[in-house]
Design a protein around this motif. Structure first.
Motif, PDB file in Angstrom:
ATOM      1  N   LEU A   1       0.842  -1.194   0.000  1.00  0.00           N
ATOM      2  CA  LEU A   1       0.000   0.000   0.000  1.00  0.00           C
ATOM      3  C   LEU A   1       0.885   1.255   0.000  1.00  0.00           C
ATOM      4  O   LEU A   1       2.095   1.188   0.246  1.00  0.00           O
ATOM      5  CB  LEU A   1      -0.927  -0.004   1.223  1.00  0.00           C
ATOM      6  CG  LEU A   1      -1.878  -1.212   1.355  1.00  0.00           C
ATOM      7  CD1 LEU A   1      -2.704  -1.092   2.615  1.00  0.00           C
ATOM      8  CD2 LEU A   1      -2.766  -1.339   0.122  1.00  0.00           C
ATOM      9  N   GLY A   2       0.258   2.390  -0.224  1.00  0.00           N
ATOM     10  CA  GLY A   2       0.991   3.653  -0.199  1.00  0.00           C
ATOM     11  C   GLY A   2       1.775   3.946  -1.461  1.00  0.00           C
ATOM     12  O   GLY A   2       2.646   4.834  -1.456  1.00  0.00           O
ATOM     13  N   GLY A   3       1.495   3.212  -2.552  1.00  0.00           N
ATOM     14  CA  GLY A   3       2.213   3.468  -3.804  1.00  0.00           C
ATOM     15  C   GLY A   3       3.672   3.097  -3.754  1.00  0.00           C
ATOM     16  O   GLY A   3       4.507   3.756  -4.393  1.00  0.00           O
ATOM     17  N   LYS A   4       4.014   2.066  -2.996  1.00  0.00           N
ATOM     18  CA  LYS A   4       5.427   1.708  -2.825  1.00  0.00           C
ATOM     19  C   LYS A   4       6.085   1.318  -4.137  1.00  0.00           C
ATOM     20  O   LYS A   4       7.244   1.690  -4.399  1.00  0.00           O
ATOM     21  CB  LYS A   4       5.563   0.579  -1.805  1.00  0.00           C
ATOM     22  CG  LYS A   4       5.217   0.966  -0.374  1.00  0.00           C
ATOM     23  CD  LYS A   4       5.464  -0.188   0.570  1.00  0.00           C
ATOM     24  CE  LYS A   4       5.188   0.205   2.022  1.00  0.00           C
ATOM     25  NZ  LYS A   4       3.761   0.539   2.251  1.00  0.00           N
ATOM     26  N   ILE A   5       5.375   0.549  -4.968  1.00  0.00           N
ATOM     27  CA  ILE A   5       5.990   0.088  -6.214  1.00  0.00           C
ATOM     28  C   ILE A   5       6.270   1.264  -7.138  1.00  0.00           C
ATOM     29  O   ILE A   5       7.354   1.383  -7.719  1.00  0.00           O
ATOM     30  CB  ILE A   5       5.091  -0.958  -6.899  1.00  0.00           C
ATOM     31  CG1 ILE A   5       5.036  -2.233  -6.057  1.00  0.00           C
ATOM     32  CG2 ILE A   5       5.591  -1.265  -8.299  1.00  0.00           C
ATOM     33  CD1 ILE A   5       4.202  -3.332  -6.649  1.00  0.00           C
ATOM     34  N   ALA A   6       5.313   2.163  -7.292  1.00  0.00           N
ATOM     35  CA  ALA A   6       5.516   3.332  -8.153  1.00  0.00           C
ATOM     36  C   ALA A   6       6.658   4.194  -7.642  1.00  0.00           C
ATOM     37  O   ALA A   6       7.469   4.709  -8.422  1.00  0.00           O
ATOM     38  CB  ALA A   6       4.228   4.147  -8.231  1.00  0.00           C
TER      39      ALA A   6
END
Length: 464
Positions: free
Chosen positions: A143-148
């Motif tokens: 969650l939290g846009g970690k991959i982006a």
């Protein structure tokens, strides 16, 4: 009934794998995966005007991977260095390393499959308390846009590697230019010493004839032979200096033995100089400074990434349990999330913020360093420019006229031999000083071009 669970879990695993593969698609590989040749760099490094100048110039001539056997031009030497320099080859691998890290940053976490047996081999327990088998699949959901944010940070790191590669290319081109100038200078000095040997030989012959005619003392002939021997020593030194300069130039493209016959080029007249203020406005093109915009953006991306790690990720569980005695089964589903009570990644966030502050301070230090280096190089350039101009317009013509007059007067018996030696030495020293001033001028010009990131003639045209 357990096969149903396996079928469901297998379907979920396949779906998860497909999603994970789509998260980041790797570049297509060549059909010959065992090839020893490195793949081309898919990410184009940034380029300064100085690099573009050499690349555009090289497009107008056929590319040659081998060193020429005859004359070698500066353009050919630069092309060879960009193609074969071993240090550049190592830096290009760093770009490929960062490409691989961008690939890794876009991948999803792998799902976990667990199989657990309970009360196996215990026949005394019956019913639900008896033997059972549990199959469970779990998946971590970021969650939290970690991959982006990971991809963004990796891409900026890749861009930074491109700037480092560009810095090294500019340094290599500067080294090629300065080594090429050194070869030209050594060639001209060798030709100058050869002329001096010829003059000394002529003087020695003239003195010998006058001694045989009884017009001067034999001591003068001894002095002439000593002067001729001294010039031969200078000739040997000039030949060795040329050999050293040729090897240093060949080393820029990874060769230990130069095969070219001679460097083709002119150390012509010095040109007018743009002002230091005009050149200072161009230092932003220097890759040592231009890289810091990317460096600051990378540090900010790492801050965003570390802050996203403070958002807890969830783990989803799904599975089933089969009871061996009764044949019954039960579905299992669950979700787990860490409680961010103590570790909220505070230390890593603070460290990333400190790294950003450090980068901003380092950028200011780099600006001062480059500006100081430019000022120092410009002073050397201006001093060499003034020295070469005075030598060419005032000193060299006077020294040549004086030598011609004294040499002619000596043949007529109007001057002593010491006057000839003095005039000869003055002329040679003046020519040597002029050659040294030209060498210093072109060496300093190459350094200034490295610092401003473009050719001096381009900077001069902008100021007109």
């Amino acid at each position: 009934m357990l096969y149903k669970y396996f079928s469901i879990l297998l379907l979920v695993s396949l779906l998860t794998s497909v999603v994970g593969c789509r998260a980041y698609s790797p570049p297509a590989e060549s059909s010959n995966s065992l090839s020893s040749k490195p793949a081309p760099i898919t990410h184009s490094p940034p380029q300064t005007p100085l690099i573009r100048k050499f690349q555009e110039a090289s497009l107008s001539t056929p590319a040659k991977k081998d060193e020429p056997k005859g004359n070698l031009t500066l353009r050919q030497a630069a092309a060879l260095a960009l193609l074969k320099n071993p240090t550049l080859a190592a830096f290009s691998q760093e770009i490929r390393v960062q490409e691989a890290r961008v690939l890794q940053a876009g991948l999803l976490p792998n799902p976990r499959l667990s199989v657990q047996g309970s009360n196996l081999g215990n026949a005394t327990l019956k019913g639900p308390d008896g033997a059972s088998t549990t199959v469970q699949l779990s998946q971590l959901i970021l969650l939290g846009g970690k991959i982006a944010k990971r991809i963004k940070a990796a891409q900026l790191t890749q861009d930074l590697a491109g700037w480092d590669y560009e810095t090294k290319r500019v340094n290599v081109l500067t080294q090629v230019a300065q080594s090429f100038i050194a070869v030209l200078s050594a060639q001209r000095r060798l030709a100058l010493v050869q002329q001096l040997v010829s003059l000394a030989q002529q003087v020695a012959t003239t003195v010998s004839k006058r001694v045989q005619a009884g017009k001067i003392s034999p001591v003068e002939e001894t002095k002439a032979q000593v002067a001729l021997s001294s010039v031969h020593i200078q000739l040997t030194r000039a030949e060795r200096n040329l050999t050293t300069a040729r090897k240093q130039l060949a080393a820029t493209w990874g060769s230990t033995t130069p095969h070219f016959q001679q460097a083709a080029g002119q150390m012509g007249d010095v040109a007018s100089l743009p002002s230091l203020e005009q050149l200072t406005q161009l230092i932003s093109q220097n890759p040592d400074l231009a890289r810091w915009t990317t460096e600051i953006a990378q540090r900010q991306a790492f801050i965003h990434l570390e802050k996203s790690k403070a958002i807890p990720d969830i783990t989803v569980n799904f599975g089933g349990t089969e009871y061996a005695n009764t044949g019954d089964y039960a579905l299992l589903a669950g979700i787990s999330i860490p409680l961010m009570l103590f570790d909220r990644n505070q230390g890593s966030i603070l460290a990333a913020e400190r790294q950003l502050t450090k980068a901003e301070e380092a950028r200011r230090a780099a600006q001062v360093q480059v500006a100081t280096a430019l000022s120092t190089a410009y002073q050397r350039l201006a001093a060499a420019h003034a020295e070469a101009t005075i030598l060419k317009t005032q000193i060299l013509p006077g020294a040549q006229n004086a030598f011609d007059a004294v040499n002619k007067g000596f043949r007529l018996g109007k001057f002593a031999f010491l006057s000839v030696l003095d005039a000869q030495r003055t002329l040679f020293d003046s020519k040597s000083q002029y050659l040294r001033a030209l060498t210093d001028y072109h060496q300093a010009a190459a350094e200034v071009e490295r610092l401003i990131g473009e050719p001096l003639e381009t900077a001069r045209a902008k100021g007109e």
